[in-house]
Design an enzyme around this catalytic site. Structure first.
Site, PDB file in Angstrom:
ATOM      1  NE  ARG A  93      -3.934   1.625  -0.052  1.00 56.27           N
ATOM      2  CZ  ARG A  93      -4.616   1.588  -1.191  1.00 56.27           C
ATOM      3  NH1 ARG A  93      -4.552   0.552  -1.983  1.00 56.27           N
ATOM      4  NH2 ARG A  93      -5.375   2.588  -1.537  1.00 56.27           N
ATOM      5  NE  ARG A 122      -6.218  -0.118   1.978  1.00 57.67           N
ATOM      6  CZ  ARG A 122      -5.157  -0.565   2.662  1.00 57.67           C
ATOM      7  NH1 ARG A 122      -4.740  -1.791   2.496  1.00 57.67           N
ATOM      8  NH2 ARG A 122      -4.525   0.227   3.500  1.00 57.67           N
ATOM      9  N   PRO A 123      -9.831   3.809  -1.799  1.00 53.68           N
ATOM     10  CG  PRO A 123     -11.499   5.386  -1.292  1.00 53.68           C
ATOM     11  CD  PRO A 123     -11.030   3.991  -0.956  1.00 53.68           C
ATOM     12  CG  ASP A 125     -11.327  10.077  -2.551  1.00 55.70           C
ATOM     13  OD1 ASP A 125     -11.001   8.981  -2.035  1.00 55.70           O
ATOM     14  OD2 ASP A 125     -12.095  10.871  -1.985  1.00 55.70           O
ATOM     15  CD  GLN A 126     -10.638  13.040   0.787  1.00 55.83           C
ATOM     16  OE1 GLN A 126     -10.396  14.117   1.308  1.00 55.83           O
ATOM     17  NE2 GLN A 126     -11.646  12.879  -0.061  1.00 55.83           N
ATOM     18  CB  ILE A 329     -11.323   2.066   9.467  1.00 62.00           C
ATOM     19  CG1 ILE A 329     -11.261   2.593  10.906  1.00 62.00           C
ATOM     20  CG2 ILE A 329     -10.313   2.769   8.543  1.00 62.00           C
ATOM     21  CD1 ILE A 329     -11.317   4.060  11.096  1.00 62.00           C
ATOM     22  NE  ARG A 399       2.252  -6.383   2.783  1.00 61.02           N
ATOM     23  CZ  ARG A 399       1.077  -5.818   3.031  1.00 61.02           C
ATOM     24  NH1 ARG A 399      -0.027  -6.472   2.848  1.00 61.02           N
ATOM     25  NH2 ARG A 399       1.012  -4.570   3.451  1.00 61.02           N
TER      26      ARG A 399
HETATM   27  C1  EPZ Z   1      -3.199   3.042   6.917  1.00 58.63           C
HETATM   28  O1  EPZ Z   1      -3.802   2.729   5.673  1.00 58.63           O
HETATM   29  C2  EPZ Z   1      -2.464   1.799   7.358  1.00 58.63           C
HETATM   30  N1  EPZ Z   1      -1.483   1.467   6.332  1.00 58.63           N
HETATM   31  C3  EPZ Z   1      -3.450   0.648   7.561  1.00 58.63           C
HETATM   32  O2  EPZ Z   1      -2.723  -0.427   8.133  1.00 58.63           O
HETATM   33  C4  EPZ Z   1      -4.530   1.072   8.565  1.00 58.63           C
HETATM   34  O3  EPZ Z   1      -5.526   0.079   8.625  1.00 58.63           O
HETATM   35  C5  EPZ Z   1      -5.164   2.393   8.137  1.00 58.63           C
HETATM   36  O4  EPZ Z   1      -4.147   3.398   7.910  1.00 58.63           O
HETATM   37  C6  EPZ Z   1      -6.134   2.940   9.187  1.00 58.63           C
HETATM   38  O5  EPZ Z   1      -5.451   3.131  10.393  1.00 58.63           O
HETATM   39  C7  EPZ Z   1      -0.337   2.139   6.284  1.00 58.63           C
HETATM   40  O6  EPZ Z   1      -0.049   3.023   7.076  1.00 58.63           O
HETATM   41  C8  EPZ Z   1       0.619   1.718   5.243  1.00 58.63           C
HETATM   42  P1  EPZ Z   1      -6.521   5.531   5.544  1.00 58.63           P
HETATM   43  P2  EPZ Z   1      -4.345   3.897   4.748  1.00 58.63           P
HETATM   44  O7  EPZ Z   1      -6.162   6.415   4.418  1.00 58.63           O
HETATM   45  O8  EPZ Z   1      -3.481   5.091   4.910  1.00 58.63           O
HETATM   46  C9  EPZ Z   1     -10.809   6.118   3.455  1.00 58.63           C
HETATM   47  C10 EPZ Z   1      -1.829  -2.563   8.334  1.00 58.63           C
HETATM   48  O9  EPZ Z   1      -2.327  -3.668   8.642  1.00 58.63           O
HETATM   49  N2  EPZ Z   1     -10.073   6.862   2.419  1.00 58.63           N
HETATM   50  O10 EPZ Z   1      -6.344   6.047   6.936  1.00 58.63           O
HETATM   51  O11 EPZ Z   1      -4.502   3.336   3.381  1.00 58.63           O
HETATM   52  C11 EPZ Z   1     -10.488   4.637   3.415  1.00 58.63           C
HETATM   53  O12 EPZ Z   1     -11.285   3.960   2.468  1.00 58.63           O
HETATM   54  C12 EPZ Z   1      -2.559  -1.629   7.379  1.00 58.63           C
HETATM   55  O13 EPZ Z   1      -0.725  -2.166   8.751  1.00 58.63           O
HETATM   56  C13 EPZ Z   1     -10.774   7.526   1.435  1.00 58.63           C
HETATM   57  O14 EPZ Z   1     -12.016   7.495   1.396  1.00 58.63           O
HETATM   58  O15 EPZ Z   1      -5.758   4.156   5.405  1.00 58.63           O
HETATM   59  C14 EPZ Z   1     -10.757   4.224   4.837  1.00 58.63           C
HETATM   60  O16 EPZ Z   1     -12.123   3.983   5.010  1.00 58.63           O
HETATM   61  C15 EPZ Z   1      -3.794  -2.234   6.829  1.00 58.63           C
HETATM   62  N3  EPZ Z   1     -10.070   8.223   0.493  1.00 58.63           N
HETATM   63  C16 EPZ Z   1     -10.380   5.467   5.655  1.00 58.63           C
HETATM   64  O17 EPZ Z   1     -10.354   6.561   4.718  1.00 58.63           O
HETATM   65  C17 EPZ Z   1      -8.710   8.286   0.504  1.00 58.63           C
HETATM   66  O18 EPZ Z   1      -8.139   8.957  -0.367  1.00 58.63           O
HETATM   67  C18 EPZ Z   1      -9.021   5.398   6.326  1.00 58.63           C
HETATM   68  O19 EPZ Z   1      -8.021   5.063   5.379  1.00 58.63           O
HETATM   69  C19 EPZ Z   1      -8.007   7.623   1.508  1.00 58.63           C
HETATM   70  C20 EPZ Z   1      -8.712   6.906   2.463  1.00 58.63           C
END
Ligand code: EPZ
Length: 424
Positions: A93, A122-123, A125-126, A329, A399
Site C-alpha cells: 500500500r 481503498r480509494p 481520492d483524498q 474504517i 510483510r
Molecule cells: C493506513 O492505511 C495503514 N497502512 C493501515 O494499516 C490502517 O488500517 C489504516 O491506515 C487505518 O489506520 C499504512 O499506514 C501503510 P486511511 P491507509 O487512508 O493510509 C478512506 C496494516 O495492517 N479513504 O487512513 O490506506 C479509506 O477507504 C494496514 O498495517 C478515502 O475514502 O488508510 C478508509 O475507510 C492495513 N479516500 C479510511 O479513509 C482516501 O483517499 C481510512 O483510510 C483515503 C482513504
C-alpha cells in the site's frame, strides 16, 4: 507453498522486544527522497514491505547501505528517476508515499497504483485532492498515477473529507518543500504521523501540530542530510503481543513500546480482566482466567485501532458472554471470522458488525491468513487452540511482523515454518 503450523495450546510467558513501526518506516523511507544527501535510519523493521520499498528506491537511483538488519544509510544524492513501475508499487500500500515525496523533488512523476491488504475499497481520492490543491496536475491511467507541476507547489488550506492516515502523510510530504504555508485540517493523528513530522523537522522542515487535528507546514527551500534517526516502536506489533499474552492466559513483558500509544488496547484488556502494568518503555500483560467479553468500535487514533481488531477478537472468541466488534474504517475486514468458526468459534459477521458468542475452547484447523492482521490473529488463535493449526497465505504476515516466529517461540510457543519444494 509456505505455511505456519502452530501447536497449541500454550500460555505465553517471558519478554519480547518490539521492532520499529512498519507504518512509520514506510513513510520515512520515501521521505528521504526529499533530501539530496544521506539519511541514516535506525530501528527499521526487517520485514518484506521494507525490503520491497528499498528495491523501489534503488530502482530510482538511491544507494542503500545495509548497516545491519535494522539500520540503513540511504543516499539520495544521485536519484534521477521519478518513475516507479506498477510491478513494484502494487506489492504493497505505502508505495503511494512516493507521489508526495517525488513531487517535492521532480516536476514529472509516474507511480504505479498501490496494492496492499484487501480490506474493502481503498480509494486515493483524498491524496489526489491534496496534490491538486497544492497545484499539481494528476491523471490516473493504465494502472499509473501521473503527477506533474509547472512551478513549485504552493501552500494552501486543505480540509480532508475523511480522516485518512495515507493522505495526511502524503500531503505533509508534498507540502514540505512547497512555497508558503499549507494548513491541513481533519487530519489523522496516529503516532506514525507524528514520527514522519519529527523525522522531516529533524532535517530542517517546519511542520507544526502533527498529532492534533490541524497541521501547519511552512515550506522550506531544502532539507539537510540526517546523521541518524530512530523510528518509533510499532504500536500494532506491541498490541499483537499484548493480545496474545491475554488470550493465552499468559504473562508477558512487552519491551520497547510507548505505553501512551497503547492506551486504547490497554483499556480493553483491563475490561477483559487482564492485569496490565505500565513502565517507561514496556508493558506487562498478565491474565489467569477466561476473558470477560467486551465491545470494540474501531476509530482513528486515539480510538481503538482497526489494525488491532482481528487480534483482540480471539479474546472475544473465548470470552465469557457475548461481545461485538463494530468496524468503522474498512468495509471488509471480517473474512477472518470464517476461519475462526472453522476452529469452533461462534461468530456471526454481517456488514460492519461481528457478534462473538464466547466458547470455552477452540480446536486447531487449516486456516487462511487473509491479510496481515488477520494472519496475526490466526497465530494467536492457534496458540489458544487444542491441536494443530495450519496457516496458509503467510506472506501477508511476513510483510509486517519482524521475526514473528522467533519472537513467539521465545515466549514458549511452538510454531513451525514449512516451505514445500513443489511450489518453489
Ligand atoms: C493506513 O492505511 C495503514 N497502512 C493501515 O494499516 C490502517 O488500517 C489504516 O491506515 C487505518 O489506520 C499504512 O499506514 C501503510 P486511511 P491507509 O487512508 O493510509 C478512506 C496494516 O495492517 N479513504 O487512513 O490506506 C479509506 O477507504 C494496514 O498495517 C478515502 O475514502 O488508510 C478508509 O475507510 C492495513 N479516500 C479510511 O479513509 C482516501 O483517499 C481510512 O483510510 C483515503 C482513504
Amino acid at each position: 507453498m509456505e505455511k505456519f503450523v502452530v501447536h497449541g495450546p500454550c500460555h505465553l510467558k517471558g519478554e519480547v522486544t518490539i521492532s520499529g513501526a512498519k507504518n512509520a518506516a514506510v513513510a520515512i523511507l520515501p521521505a528521504t527522497l526529499l533530501v539530496k544527501g544521506k539519511c541514516h535510519l535506525e530501528n527499521v523493521p526487517n520485514i518484506s514491505d521494507i525490503r520491497a520499498y528499498c528495491k523501489i528506491l534503488e530502482s530510482l537511483g538511491s544507494k542503500i547501505e545495509y548497516v545491519s538488519d535494522n539500520e540503513l544509510i540511504i543516499d539520495n544524492s544521485e536519484v534521477s528517476s521519478a518513475i516507479a513501475s506498477y510491478e513494484l508499487t502494487s506489492k504493497f500500500r505505502a508505495s503511494y508515499y512516493l507521489l508526495g515525496s517525488l513531487l517535492g523533488r521532480f516536476d514529472k512523476v509516474q507511480i504505479g497504483l498501490p496494492g496492499g491488504c484487501k480490506l474493502g475499497a481503498r480509494p486515493i481520492d483524498q491524496h489526489i485532492k491534496a496534490f491538486k490543491k497544492l497545484g499539481a496536475k494528476i491523471i490516473v491511467r493504465n494502472g499509473n498515477v501521473y503527477a506533474s507541476k509547472t512551478e513549485q507547489l504552493k501552500g494552501t488550506n486543505i480540509f480532508f473529507d475523511v480522516v485518512s492516515v495515507g493522505s495526511t502523510m502524503n500531503a505533509i510530504l508534498a507540502a514540505t518543500l512547497a512555497d508558503g504555508i499549507t494548513t491541513l485540517e481533519n487530519v489523522a493523528k496516529e503516532p506514525h504521523i507524528v514520527d514522519l513530522a519529527n523525522f522531516l523537522n529533524s532535517m530542517g522542515a517546519n511542520i507544526k501540530g502533527a498529532g492534533t487535528d490541524i497541521i501547519k507546514i511552512t515550506g522550506v527551500k531544502e532539507l539537510h542530510q540526517k546523521s541518524s534517526y530512530s523510528i518509533i516502536p510499532d504500536q500494532i506489533e506491541a498490541g499483537t503481543f499484548m493480545a496474545a499474552a491475554a488470550a493465552t492466559q499468559g504473562d508477558v513483558l512487552v519491551k520497547n513500546c510507548i505505553p501512551k500509544h497503547m492506551e486504547p488496547i490497554t483499556a480493553k484488556l483491563i475490561e477483559a480482566g487482564c492485569e496490565v502494568e505500565e513502565f517507561e518503555s514496556s508493558i506487562r500483560v498478565k491474565m489467569d482466567k477466561r476473558p470477560t467479553s467486551f465491545n470494540i468500535k474501531t476509530l482513528p487514533y486515539p480510538g481503538f485501532p482497526t489494525d488491532m481488531q482481528p487480534q483482540m477478537s480471539i479474546l472475544l472468541t473465548l470470552g465469557e458472554g457475548t461481545g461485538t466488534i463494530l468496524e468503522t474504517i474498512w468495509e471488509s475486514r471480517f473474512q477472518y471470522t470464517d476461519e475462526l468458526n472453522k476452529m469452533g468459534a461462534n461468530i456471526t459477521a454481517h456488514g460492519s458488525t461481528a457478534v462473538f458468542t464466547g466458547v470455552e475452547k477452540i480446536y486447531g484447523a487449516p486456516v487462511i491468513a487473509h491479510d496481515l492482521r488477520a494472519g496475526a490473529a490466526m497465530i494467536i488463535a492457534g496458540l489458544c487452540a487444542e491441536g494443530q493449526t495450519e496457516i496458509t497465505e503467510i506472506h501477508h504476515i511476513l510483510r509486517g511482523y519482524e521475526n514473528i516466529i522467533g519472537k513467539f517461540e521465545s515466549l514458549g510457543a511452538k510454531i513451525e515454518y514449512i516451505k514445500t519444494e513443489d511450489d518453489e
